[in-house]
Enzyme design. Structure first.
Site, PDB file in Angstrom:
ATOM      1  N   SER A   1      46.787   5.095 111.281  1.00  0.00           N
ATOM      2  CA  SER A   1      45.963   4.202 110.484  1.00  0.00           C
ATOM      3  C   SER A   1      46.283   4.317 109.015  1.00  0.00           C
ATOM      4  O   SER A   1      46.906   5.269 108.560  1.00  0.00           O
ATOM      5  CB  SER A   1      44.490   4.522 110.706  1.00  0.00           C
ATOM      6  N   LYS A   2      45.824   3.312 108.290  1.00  0.00           N
ATOM      7  CA  LYS A   2      46.054   3.336 106.847  1.00  0.00           C
ATOM      8  C   LYS A   2      45.110   4.305 106.160  1.00  0.00           C
ATOM      9  O   LYS A   2      45.352   4.725 105.045  1.00  0.00           O
ATOM     10  CB  LYS A   2      45.843   1.926 106.274  1.00  0.00           C
TER      11      LYS A   2
END
Length: 491
Positions: A245-246
């Site tokens: 994920s970011k």
RNA sequence: GGCCCCUUCGUCUAGCGGCCUAGGAUGCCACCCUUUCAAGGUGGAGACACGGGUUCGAGUCCCGUAGGGGCUACCA
């Protein structure tokens, strides 16, 4: 052979997407095919202005050349889905006309109720008599077009990476093909486009596997010859939990370096594009020969989707640092200097080309990433006139004290003055001789000088540094250091 | 919950029935080299998720369990 990467324009690209693109690109290049970039902007709410530029720039930086796409055009364009709306609409109508799809007038409230009931859309408009549908439409009731999935039997397809995958139709739903705003969903748009753009191999992340049977059925409904499919494994977070994920704040390592995830973060972190490419290519695929470091050209010569490992991978970001240092070592000094120059300039240094040329080779075995040039060699590019003698704690080496340091530096001055030339080799020879005669260790002598001329505890090799600084500047700095030490002793 | 995919050292991977007392890389540790930092060299610890089968023989094939991941939107 035509492959494509079809991202949504939602901002800077995620490294996982880049990896999918890379595999599609490698495969196309391997087979002398074409690599196409197509922008899937059918969700207006998610589109971020400027994304297309960001995406294209990222590929430029990586050296992934695009044959057809929004920037270079091509004979299958336009390559942006929002510019192809009529095409999707007409094919959606064609499906309805041919009994493969139907208009669904379910309202948001109806849908919400069905979801609450836990069964999903119950196909309540699937068999609506045409007259009733016409009436609702005439009343202006909004509708979507849904695909008619078979209600029994199974749908199976071949995946290049996973082999045969089978699904029971009874578990599948009547997916929306055309939204009420007239935009297609991914399911419709990508098939219409992949068909019209003559894509031969669809590569995409595994999260698309559940909708694989739907897509297969749609291809069949159109009566089009299907391309081949490869559902690529995805990158997991470094701890192996969840898709990468970011939001990677949780993966900040003890040194405070955050884990790069967006492609621009790799650029900013000082990685070489060839290192990033090599890094990505090694995840889920391997070059063979027990070899992990290779060029993109070498990878192209061997890449095969069939050999891709079907398992997802934890993001092995630690390896990128090593790979980057390998690529830096293997780079030509000219190339590396070209990469270092903008970083030095951005840090405010006026870059002297001659010095850069001399310093770069000394840096090759010392840099993990491009930004390491700043603490290691920034002093070469600073204003020499403003150089200040370093503090005693930097000057005085291990197993030394201030008095001994003064002695060494003081002794070095006449030795250096007497030297006819000022090359590293002769400096080394002269000072090693002094060390031997005086009873100091090489390290004590060389280290004291290093600190005096560089102002740092860590630097490129002392004598190379002195050679680049030149005789006058080196001597001036040694005197400055001596002066500082004496003052401190006196005070 | 349902459906689908996946499962070899911490991590990335090689392995496609006997070549495996499981190989490489990274990271970690030790030693060597050494002018700091690196780089380099040598060595070390470290894995076939578990249980059943099939087979003369299983990391490799099948089934189950467990674990992980994904999908389950008028997002892609």
């Amino acid at each position: 052979m035509r492959t494509r990467y079809a991202p949504s324009p939602t901002g800077p690209q995620h490294i996982g997407g880049i990896r999918s693109a890379l595999f599609a690109w490698l495969y196309a290049r391997r087979h002398g095919g074409k690599f196409i970039l197509r922008i899937e902007d059918t969700d207006q709410k998610r589109s971020v202005p400027g994304s297309v530029e960001m995406i294209v720039d990222a590929f430029d930086w990586l050296g992934i050349n695009i044959d057809e796409g929004p920037r270079q055009g091509g004979s299958y364009g336009p390559y942006v889905q929002s510019q192809r709306l009529e095409l999707y609409q007409s094919w959606a109508r064609w499906l309805v006309a041919n009994g493969h799809a139907y208009k669904c007038f379910a309202s948001a409230d109806e849908l919400a109720e069905m979801r609450a009931a836990g069964t999903g859309y119950d196909r309540r408009y699937r068999d609506l008599p045409p007259r009733d549908a016409a009436t609702l439409e005439a009343q202006g009731k909004p509708y979507v077009i849904r695909f008619k999935m078979p209600r029994s039997g199974e749908t199976a397809g071949e995946d290049i990476i996973r082999g045969r995958v089978r699904f029971q139709n009874a578990n599948l739903q009547d997916a929306v093909l055309l939204k009420s705003d007239g935009f297609p969903t991914y399911h419709l748009a990508h098939i219409v486009d992949d068909y019209h753009m003559e894509i031969s191999h669809i590569t995409r992340a595994v999260e698309w596997l559940p909708s694989f049977p739907l897509h297969l059925r749609i291809w069949d409904a159109f009566g089009w010859e299907k391309p081949q499919f490869a559902h690529l494994p995805v990158l997991l977070n470094p701890n192996g939990k969840g898709k990468l994920s970011k939001r990677k704040a949780q993966f900040v390592d003890p040194s405070g370096t955050s884990v790069p995830v967006l492609i621009n973060e790799f650029i900013e972190a000082g990685y070489l594009p060839e290192a990033v490419l090599n890094f990505l290519t090694n995840i889920g695929w391997n070059y063979g020969d027990n070899e992990e470091v290779f060029s993109t050209e070498q990878a192209i010569a061997r890449f095969d989707l069939k050999a891709v490992n079907p398992a997802n991978s934890a993001y092995p970001i630690k390896k990128l640092d090593w790979l980057n240092s390998q690529k830096i070592q293997a780079a030509t000094p000219d190339y590396l200097a070209g990469r270092l120059r903008p970083i030095l300039k951005a840090a405010g240094y006026a870059v002297d080309e001659s010095i850069l040329q001399q310093v770069t080779p000394l840096l090759q075995v010392r840099l993990k990433n491009l930004h390491d040039v700043l603490p290691m060699a920034g002093f070469f590019f600073a204003d020499w006139a403003a150089f200040k003698a370093p503090a005693a704690e930097i000057l005085v080496q291990r197993k030394m004290d201030a008095a001994a340091t003064v002695k060494v530096l003081g002794a070095a001055i006449p030795i250096l003055e007497r030297l006819p030339g000022f090359e590293a080799a002769s400096l080394h020879e002269a000072l090693a001789a002094y060390a031997k005669a005086s009873g100091f260790k090489n390290g004590q002598v060389f280290g004291s000088l290093r600190a005096a001329v560089s102002g740092q505890k860590v630097s490129p090799p002392t004598f190379e540094t002195m050679e680049i600084l030149g005789k006058a500047e080196s001597l001036r700095r040694i005197r400055l250091a001596l002066e500082g030490l004496r003052q401190q002793e006196a005070g």
